[in-house]
Write a protein that holds these residues in place. Structure first.
Motif, PDB file in Angstrom:
ATOM      1  N   ASN A 257       4.182  14.601  -1.133  1.00  0.00           N
ATOM      2  CA  ASN A 257       5.036  15.234  -2.298  1.00  0.00           C
ATOM      3  C   ASN A 257       5.176  16.737  -2.062  1.00  0.00           C
ATOM      4  O   ASN A 257       6.207  17.286  -2.256  1.00  0.00           O
TER       5      ASN A 257
ATOM      6  N   ALA B 206       0.744  -1.027  -0.157  1.00  0.00           N
ATOM      7  CA  ALA B 206      -0.019  -0.149  -0.084  1.00  0.00           C
ATOM      8  C   ALA B 206       0.981   0.998  -0.048  1.00  0.00           C
ATOM      9  O   ALA B 206       2.106   1.295   0.259  1.00  0.00           O
ATOM     10  N   GLN B 207       0.304   2.466  -0.303  1.00  0.00           N
ATOM     11  CA  GLN B 207       1.046   3.633  -0.276  1.00  0.00           C
ATOM     12  C   GLN B 207       1.574   3.949   1.125  1.00  0.00           C
ATOM     13  O   GLN B 207       1.037   3.677   2.509  1.00  0.00           O
ATOM     14  N   ILE B 208       2.833   4.395   1.097  1.00  0.00           N
ATOM     15  CA  ILE B 208       3.576   4.703   2.508  1.00  0.00           C
ATOM     16  C   ILE B 208       3.064   6.001   2.824  1.00  0.00           C
ATOM     17  O   ILE B 208       2.920   6.182   4.061  1.00  0.00           O
ATOM     18  N   PHE B 209       3.290   6.822   1.797  1.00  0.00           N
ATOM     19  CA  PHE B 209       3.187   8.388   2.088  1.00  0.00           C
ATOM     20  C   PHE B 209       1.965   8.861   1.524  1.00  0.00           C
ATOM     21  O   PHE B 209       1.348   8.414   0.436  1.00  0.00           O
ATOM     22  N   SER B 210       1.384   9.876   2.124  1.00  0.00           N
ATOM     23  CA  SER B 210       0.081  10.321   1.567  1.00  0.00           C
ATOM     24  C   SER B 210       0.499  11.406   0.392  1.00  0.00           C
ATOM     25  O   SER B 210       1.620  11.664   0.191  1.00  0.00           O
ATOM     26  N   ARG B 211      -0.598  11.869  -0.307  1.00  0.00           N
ATOM     27  CA  ARG B 211      -0.418  12.766  -1.488  1.00  0.00           C
ATOM     28  C   ARG B 211       0.274  14.014  -1.096  1.00  0.00           C
ATOM     29  O   ARG B 211       1.346  14.308  -1.556  1.00  0.00           O
TER      30      ARG B 211
END
Lengths: 218, 988, 179, 459
Positions: free
Chosen positions: A10, A2-7
């Protein structure tokens, strides 16, 4: 996986990068500015003195010559601060019981010198000589500013090495005729540069010597 | 204050919390000053004491514990502490703040008067140099008198009268003395005994005479460790009267020294050195002058000799007789004596051919017989009145000596004892035990500058004022008198000698100035006395007050006085005054302790000097402890293998082993006095016993050979070679370089050092130290090779170990025009001035030490640790600091600056008058102090300048010239003038 | 439209470089352009197959190195000759041979930094969040699987047809990439 | 031990990887070292030991900082001592890393792939430590930043003719470039770790460090060209840095310092000591972390060959230096040469000769080259020898300088020894942390090796 970091991560990273890229030079610049500012150099800082002596009054209004109090300015490295009896030479007649002057009278009576706070304090490894400057066409005003307009004495210039060098490299921009050394508010002539060069010539200034390290540091 | 508890520490922590950087640092140190806190630290962290060899003080601990803070705090951004200007209340007349004033006075650190100039800034005396107007100085000054300025500020000086070791008011002493004095006057002085060193002050002598006259039954004893009874006795035997001798070496072209160290420890050595070098025509201008030295030690006079014969001390007499016999005097020559016949024969011939312009000088420490023989030889050679003259001893001398005083004490005759100076308990011969005798004296008064060994066993100590704090006068070696005037009030409340003596006579509140003045008025007369007096004070000499010469007639039966020849048995021990510590009275002077002795290069302690060949025979190694035994007395001394030391003779210098000298001098070296018999003060027999232990002898030079570099380093030649090569053209100075020229159009400062004129006396070294605030670093640092002297004297041996030739080479910074040190400095900290001076800008130096690594002369010095300020070896040096020279901090490189502060002062003075600096208008401290004018400094752009003249000599050469560094400091070679006959013999 | 918002694109995983290469060729032939491949190791030829232009990194780096070198020499020359000329050991003010070393070092330093910076910039890195990381098996892209991603931004992209097209390449896996 | 079988067939060139490696196995095994495998007792032991040693450095430095360089065994004339010796030694050690990772990359030497990563790490740690010595040896270290040409209030600038300024630029450049090179090389592997990681903190940590690497073709394209360029920059650095260091000595006129052969001689020496340190670390590491499949005898063999080559070059340096001393005919040079053999520092000279010239000759024998633990012991010996060589160079010249009246020697103090040993401990401490938390072997480059060996991993 799954994604480790949220949007938002960035955006965040970009912001961090940007602040680094811009921040470092900025910090360097601010630091440099601070070192040249009065906070570091003491420029324009007014120091508490035992007696709130006013150059504006004594020089500006009464027109007392610098040398009356700074007796050794023409002969010695140290311009000399007036000994108490010089103060008393007038103040035994004038303002004989002014509150302000109590320390002076006590000094005279108790034979205790007055402790003046140094305003122009060069580092101990710098050897400045008043007499040679005064005798070679550098006016008091050039370094001490319009002392005749200072109710309380302050350091008019930064006294940074860089500032000294500016004049030692191009004296002609500041040299003045001998009669104007002790005048305040002297206005340079239109042909200051030309006159300055003539004076430098007459004084036999050796510009190489003037920028030798050993001229000020021994 | 009570011992600090952790709670207090936390409080302190809070106090300091809001301070930053340098300020924080300082306050920590302020904290460290509190003894209790220090104690707290020590009990908390005892092990820190061993953090590095050498004690870590409390401040040191704080430095460590706060090291992390140091990283932040010291990071170059310290603010200056607030400073204050404290002007005078009433400005003294003639005082210009910031400008030095010079006063002339007379010093007598080594017994006889030497004229000196005192440099004072705002009333603070901080430097001593020679008085050109004074006959004994001619502008030069010896190491002892130069270093005297340090003693002026020495906090270990006696600061208050002591009664049985406890501080007491001077008034209390006065009261006690008054009662005692009235009683003494009643019994006409019986029971009063006075012990003094030899007197050199006429006015003081007069005061003493007055005291003794008032108390006729008082007895006067004399004592000096520098016993010179032989001289006067010899004169009495020769001429029927005791006479003082005055040599005129400038007229003597053939000088024979019977162990007369007239360049070193002999009275008048400064003057003699000048005259001697004059007689040789220094700076390559040669005359045919020759010096023979026969000596039983190593001395700088011997080092300068054209021919030197090292012999055991007992053999001086036989050699003198042999020489006298060869000169045709009625003396039976000894059957055997150590000097080869050809040598004596050649010497005798040389003397006979130069009658009237030769001189035979017997050393002060020689026996009466040797002096007698010397007088006779001079008479025979017709030198009397030409190269040598005599005068009556101008001052009275005591009739009795120390032994008799001890007898009197033993007999219980001594109720009252006045010891006026000296330090007999320390420096009395071993068989005179004052330490136990003096306490038996009910009322013993010691008057002296220090609470020393003698003061410790006396009832009263009365602190004496320093010469720079006192009025007085002194006689020079030649009997000429000169005034001494104070330049400061007694800093530690000492009593001036004249005042003390006057008050002993009950004249309370006597004015020393008045006493001197009155004395000289009585001598001079009242006619225009004031003018003469003021003139004398200004010049530093009493015009026309010189003991006049007397005609001396050699008694016809003089040779009857000769004693039977002494028998020589076994190893002999020669005592000699220490070249840096004299008799030990100046042992607390850090400058002198750290001054490398000529020839031995010893510092911080003495050693037994033994010839390497003897050492090998006795199985003694360098630094090995040796037991010296004479009868029941013995001392353990480390050994120093000394080339040129006479075979069968060991030398031990006086002046070591002080126990109450002060914080600097205590326990340094070994007390030679404990081996010294009263009967034979200058040499005796001794047993050497090597011990299985080592004690490192600290020296500043470890290698004394030139390794085939004679041409590159210290050149020497002979007069014969010179005349032979006279045709040869001057050696071209290196002048080719890949780089474009840097032009030096204004002044071009340069120095010339004449190796031939240099006698290695160290005057320049101390002069430089006091002028340039050069720190002393202590034994441990010197042992590690970190001494700081800007000017060092390298010394090289040529020839065998028996009697090698010695050459002295003073080495300051060479001020290379193509300086190797400069281009490796990353900081622009060492650069070149437009006048060719190799500048050192301390405040730009970060201490990479690359400059020193790249200096082929190794003249740079580095502050490996903090050697100044609060870390200085003794606070005294702070008093002597020259305000025109930066005091260097830890981690900064330093070196000879050609006394840049003097150059700048002279330049400004000239600029104010719009003129060039005149040649000789100023000079460097080293050149100023040099008695033989071996160092010459000036503007090499001025062809008329002395330095340019000398550099034009074809002998002028640059050290290590092949490295193409273009040094501004160049040398003239040493020139010897060997006797052809002897040279022929030794050639074979 | 709605399609695009629902997905970022399609991700097809292959077991070997060869299969991946074939797939790329096929889809380019079909006219797809907005696509990229993801491999556990650099593989020659894929970039050409994907029709990517050659990297700008070398050119940018060259500029950086030159700038660094020039600045390096200038600062030495200007300080030693113009701003504060000091006689150092009798050497000429403009001791250019001595200045070359620092010049070189500065060129290398700035060059290296630019190379790294350029690499990141051209790769749009750092980018911690990316739709692809949403795909469960994408971690194999750094192990042993070779992926091809068709992005929904491609004008030809159509969830159904594109999926079929990829299916024909017989991938080991085919996933929808959530936005 | 794991690879000894190969020594039985001495003639065959052993492969770069144990056969049977696949993308998957390589990735998982190497990643496991960092991510999942339990920290071994051996690691804890080594780490504890080295941290204890490191104290000597970490405590000694601040004390010296606050007291002054007087705590070192230095004086006039020998004003440079241990700190400079250590600087040269450490920098030298650093060089091998860059050589392996940069020059061998340019020469397309595949065998480097599995050892370059930790060699680079070694470089960085060595250079960082080396960089601290010159600062520590300063008299006033807190002013070292004056070496940077920035517009100061003094208006004074660094003196760019000084080799020390060159040093400052060379070393700092070398350090920065090495760090970039090292980090950039790790980015894809950090990606791999991120993807393998199962613990949250590992995911975040490696995720951040990986900068969101996705291994897309565009990534790889820019990445590879940048990586090659960096290698291109690093390669000349290897040669230049130690040449510059040697200039500290060579441009001076001091006896024994002023020598034209120093630059190549120093570079060779650097690689020599560097490869020693590589072996010193490699041999135990492959054992402790079971890396034999990736660091095979072939690697050790190659390293040993390079070592031999460097050793011969260094020996040549000694000979020509000695010859020049004699041939110059200069009394100064000859005296120095003689004192090196017989003088106070003779012991150092003889140790140097023994370790660096004699011992290395053993490497002619394949048996030696292929037996790891022999290599390891010899590498220690040569490390010592190379330190002694620098000691001889730094100390003997000034001690026997031109003015024989100033000859003197100095000996090490407690602080010299404590800080030197401490710095070694500190170095190993960092190395251990590195192998524990970062991929000590370049995963993606091993994948390339796998691909080389034509053994595709099954899905």
């Amino acid at each position: 996986m799954a994604q480790i970091f949220s949007r938002q991560a960035n955006l965040l990273t970009r912001l961090v990068l940007a602040s680094l890229v811009l921040g470092l030079p900025l910090a360097f610049f601010i630091g440099g500015a601070y070192y040249r500012s009065g906070w570091r150099t003491g420029q324009d800082v007014i120091r508490a003195q035992p007696v709130p002596f006013s150059h504006r009054h004594h020089v500006g209004q009464l027109g007392i010559d610098c040398r009356y109090c700074h007796t050794s300015v023409e002969t010695s490295a140290f311009a000399g601060l007036p000994s108490t009896d010089i103060c008393m030479s007038c103040h035994s007649q004038l303002w004989t019981n002014a509150e302000m002057l109590a320390p002076v009278r006590q000094s005279m009576a108790g034979d205790k010198p007055i402790r003046w706070r140094r305003v122009h304090d060069l580092p101990d490894f710098v050897y400045f000589d008043h007499s040679i400057h005064v005798q070679k066409g550098v006016g008091c005003e050039s370094c001490h500013g319009r002392i005749d307009q200072m109710p309380l004495t302050r350091q008019a210039e930064s006294l940074l090495m860089h500032w000294c060098l500016d004049c030692h490299r191009q004296p002609e921009r500041h040299l003045r005729p001998q009669e104007a050394i002790f005048t305040m508010g002297w206005t340079p002539p239109a042909d200051q540069l030309a006159q300055g060069r003539r004076l430098a010539e007459a004084h036999r200034l050796d510009r190489n010597v003037m920028v030798n390290c050993s001229t000020c540091h021994r | 204050m009570p011992p600090i508890k952790p709670a207090d520490l936390q409080k302190i922590g809070r106090q300091l919390a809001n301070r930053h950087g340098k300020e924080y640092w300082r306050s920590l140190e302020a904290l460290a000053e509190q003894p209790a806190f220090g104690a707290y630290l020590e009990q908390e962290f005892p092990r820190l004491a061993e953090i590095w060899n050498g004690p870590v003080d409390r401040r040191g601990f704080l430095k460590i514990s706060a090291a992390a803070m140091a990283l932040a705090g010291l990071a170059g951004c310290e603010r200056q502490p607030p400073e204050y200007i404290v002007p005078y209340v009433r400005m003294p007349e003639r005082l210009v703040p910031g400008k030095p004033l010079f006063y002339a006075t007379t010093l007598s650190a080594t017994g006889t008067g030497v004229g000196a100039l005192v440099e004072t800034h705002e009333g603070r005396p901080l430097r001593l140099s020679g008085n050109p107007a004074h006959p004994a100085s001619l502008g030069a000054l010896d190491v002892f008198n130069q270093a005297a300025i340090l003693d002026l500020y020495d906090p270990d000086r006696a600061q208050t009268p002591l009664f049985g070791g406890e501080p007491a008011a001077y008034s209390r002493f006065e009261a006690e003395w008054r009662s005692r004095y009235t009683q003494l006057t009643r019994q006409r002085g019986r029971g009063l005994h006075v012990l003094t060193p030899p007197l050199h002050s006429p006015s003081l002598a007069a005061q003493l005479q007055a005291l003794l006259a008032a108390l006729p039954e008082a007895r006067w004893y004399g004592h000096t460790p520098l016993e010179r009874g032989g001289a006067l006795a010899g004169a009495r035997q020769a001429f029927g009267q005791p006479l003082e001798v005055r040599y005129m070496l400038e007229r003597a072209v053939c000088i024979v020294s019977l162990e007369a160290d007239f360049l070193g420890d002999m009275p008048g050595s400064l003057r003699y050195a000048r005259d001697y070098s004059g007689s040789r025509g220094v700076h390559g201008k040669r005359q045919d002058s020759r010096l023979y030295v026969i000596e039983s030690q190593v001395s700088i006079t011997g080092a300068k000799a054209d021919h030197r014969q090292p012999v055991p001390p007992s053999q001086l007499d036989p050699v003198a007789r042999a020489l006298a016999a060869r000169l045709g005097l009625p003396v039976s020559p000894p059957v055997e004596q150590p000097v080869p016949d050809y040598w004596l024969a050649a010497l005798a011939r040389d003397l006979l051919t130069r009658q009237g312009q030769s001189v035979v000088i017997a050393g002060e420490q020689q026996t009466a017989a040797v002096h007698l023989l010397a007088h006779a030889m001079n008479a025979r050679l017709g030198n009397l009145g030409r190269t040598i003259e005599y005068y009556q001893p101008p001052l009275p001398s005591p009739a009795q000596d120390l032994a008799e005083l001890l007898a009197a004490i033993a007999a219980g005759e001594v109720e009252t004892l006045l010891i006026l100076g000296g330090n007999p308990v320390y420096d009395a011969p071993a068989d005179l035990d004052l330490a136990t005798a003096l306490p038996q004296v009910p009322f013993a008064v010691y008057y002296g500058p220090y609470a020393n060994e003698t003061a410790a066993v006396c009832r009263w100590l009365v602190p004496a004022a320093h010469p720079l704090e006192s009025w007085g006068d002194a006689l020079a070696f030649d009997g000429s008198a000169s005034p001494a005037q104070p330049v400061v009030q007694p800093i530690y409340g000492g009593i001036e000698p004249l005042r003390f003596l006057a008050e002993l006579r009950g004249q309370l509140g006597a004015q020393p100035r008045q006493l001197v003045r009155d004395y000289w008025q009585s001598r001079y007369g009242d006619a225009d006395f004031d003018a003469w007096w003021n003139g004398s004070l200004h010049d530093g000499v009493f015009a026309g007050m010189r003991a006049s010469a007397v005609a001396a007639e050699l008694r016809p039966d003089w040779n009857k006085a000769l004693p039977p020849l002494p028998q020589r048995q076994g190893m002999e021990l020669r005592f000699a005054p220490d070249p840096s510590l004299w008799d030990g009275s100046v042992a607390n002077n850090a400058w002198l302790q750290e001054l490398p002795r000529p020839l031995t290069k010893l510092v911080w302690g003495n050693a037994v000097l033994i010839n390497p060949l003897d050492a090998a025979a006795a199985g003694i190694a360098q630094n090995q402890l040796v037991q010296l035994a004479h009868g029941t007395w013995s001392q353990q001394v480390p050994a120093q293998l000394q080339p040129g030391q006479p075979r069968g003779t060991v030398t031990l210098h006086l002046g070591g082993g002080r126990s109450a000298a002060g914080r600097v001098g205590n326990g340094i070296g070994v007390a030679a006095y404990r081996l010294r018999p009263a009967a034979q003060p200058w040499f005796t027999t001794v047993q050497l016993q090597p011990l299985p232990a080592e004690q490192q002898v600290i020296t500043t030079q470890h290698h004394h050979r030139m390794q085939g570099r004679e041409q590159q380093l210290a050149r020497t030649t002979t007069l014969q070679e010179l005349t032979a090569e006279a045709a040869r053209a001057a050696e071209p100075q290196p002048s080719s370089s890949l780089y474009p020229e840097h032009r030096y159009n204004g002044y071009a400062w340069g120095m010339l050092i004449d190796i031939d004129a240099c006698i290695g006396c160290n005057a320049c070294v101390i002069a430089c130290q006091s002028e340039n605030n050069v720190p002393s670093v202590g034994p441990e640092q010197v042992r590690r090779g970190r001494e700081m002297h800007w000017l060092r004297i390298d010394q090289y041996y040529k020839g065998g170990l028996e009697a090698p030739k010695v050459v002295f080479q003073p080495v300051p910074c060479m001020h290379c025009e193509k300086a190797p040190c400069e281009y490796v400095c990353p900081m622009h900290a060492t650069t070149h001035s437009s006048e060719g001076v190799n500048e050192m800008t301390y405040n730009r130096c970060i201490g990479t030490r690359d400059c020193s690594q790249n200096c082929p002369y190794k003249v740079r010095r580095f502050n490996f640790l903090s050697y100044t300020g609060k870390d200085a070896l003794t606070p005294a040096v702070i008093g002597t600091h020259n305000p025109d020279v930066t005091v260097r901090s830890r981690g900064v490189m330093e070196k000879c600056s050609y006394c840049i502060q003097r150059i700048n002062r002279a330049r400004m003075a000239a600029q104010k008058e719009n003129r060039r600096i005149r040649d000789g208008e100023f000079t460097t401290a080293c050149a100023e102090a040099c008695p033989t004018r071996a160092i010459v400094f000036g503007d090499i752009n001025d062809p008329a300048a002395e330095v340019s003249q000398l550099k034009s000599s074809r002998l002028n050469y640059a050290m290590l010239a092949e490295l193409n560094t273009w040094p501004r400091t160049t040398y003239l070679p040493g020139v010897r003038n060997p006797n052809p006959e002897i040279a022929r013999h030794e050639g074979q | 439209m709605t399609e695009r918002e629902r997905s970022w694109g399609l991700l097809a995983g292959f077991g070997s470089v060869a299969e991946l290469h074939a797939a790329i060729v096929a889809l380019r032939a079909a006219g797809y352009r907005h696509m990229d491949a993801y491999t556990p190791l650099p593989v020659e030829g894929l970039a050409e197959a994907l029709g990517q232009k050659r990297s700008w990194v070398p050119l940018i780096t060259l500029c950086g190195a030159l700038a660094g070198g020039i600045f390096g020499f200038w600062i030495q020359w200007w300080t030693a000759v113009v701003d504060f000329p000091i006689n150092v050991g009798g050497r000429p003010f403009n001791s250019w041979p001595a200045f070359l070393l620092v010049t070189f070092e500065m060129a290398v330093l700035v060059g290296a930094c630019t190379a790294f910076a350029a690499m990141l910039a051209l790769n749009r890195l750092p980018r911690l969040h990316h739709p692809l990381f949403g795909v469960g098996e994408f971690d194999l892209a750094s192990r042993n699987r070779f992926y091809l991603a068709i992005e929904a931004s491609d004008p030809l992209f159509d969830p159904v047809r594109t999926r079929q097209l990829l299916q024909q390449q017989a991938p080991l896996s085919l996933r929808e990439v959530p936005p | 031990m794991n690879g000894d079988a190969e020594t039985d067939r001495p003639l065959a060139r052993p492969p770069l990887l144990k056969p049977g490696q696949t993308y998957a196995t390589a990735t998982d095994q190497i990643a496991a070292i960092v991510l999942s495998r339990k920290t071994s007792k051996g690691w804890w032991l080594c780490f504890g030991l080295s941290s204890v040693l490191a104290l000597g450095y970490l405590l000694g430095a601040p004390i010296i900082f606050s007291y002054g360089p007087g705590l070192f065994g230095i004086n006039i004339p020998v004003a440079w001592g241990f700190p400079i010796v250590n600087t040269v030694w450490w920098i030298g050690i650093g060089h091998a890393g860059t050589l392996i990772s940069a020059i061998l990359l340019l020469l397309n030497q595949k065998w480097r792939n599995s050892i370059n990563r930790f060699a680079e790490a070694m470089t960085i740690f060595a250079v960082i430590i080396a960089g601290t010595w010159p600062i520590l040896h300063l008299g006033r270290p807190w002013f070292f930043y004056w070496l940077i040409p920035y517009p100061s209030t003094m208006g004074v600038w660094p003196q760019f003719r000084s080799a020390l300024v060159w040093d400052f630029f060379a070393i700092s450049t070398y350090m920065i470039v090495s760090i970039i090179f090292w980090y950039m090389g790790m980015v894809p592997d950090l990606g791999s770790l991120r993807d393998r990681a199962r613990k949250r903190w590992q995911q975040v940590a490696y995720g951040l460090l990986a900068l969101g690497w996705r291994g897309s073709v565009r990534h790889w394209q820019n990445y590879e060209s940048a990586y090659l360029l960096l290698a291109g920059f690093a390669a000349p650095l290897v040669v230049s840095v130690h040449s510059v260091i040697s200039l500290d000595f060579a441009i001076s006129i001091e006896v024994g310092y002023h020598s034209t052969i120093f630059p190549p001689y120093f570079v060779a020496g650097a690689l020599y000591s560097g490869f020693c340190m590589v072996l010193t670390i490699l041999v135990p590491m492959r054992k402790v972390f079971g890396l034999e499949p990736y660091i095979t005898l072939r690697h050790l063999d190659n390293a040993a060959r390079l070592l031999l080559a460097a050793g011969l070059f260094v020996a040549h340096g000694y000979i020509s230096e000695f010859f020049t001393e004699w041939y110059s005919g200069s009394t100064f040079e000859r005296t120095l040469g003689w004192s090196r053999i017989t003088g106070p520092y003779a012991f150092a000279w003889w140790i140097t000769m023994f370790c660096n010239v004699l011992v290395v000759q053993l490497f002619w024998f394949k048996r030696v080259r292929r037996s790891p633990w022999t290599l390891w012991v010899l590498s220690l010996v040569i490390n010592l020898g190379m330190w002694m060589e620098r000691y001889v160079i730094v100390m003997t010249g000034p001690a026997r300088s031109y003015t024989s009246g100033r000859w003197d020697v100095v000996w090490a103090t407690l602080f010299d020894l404590a800080t030197l040993i401490g710095s070694i401990g500190f170095f190993f401490m960092l190395m251990l942390l590195f192998v524990r938390f970062l991929p000590a072997i370049s995963i993606f480059e091993v994948r390339e090796l796998v691909r080389e060996q034509k053994e595709e991993g099954a899905p």
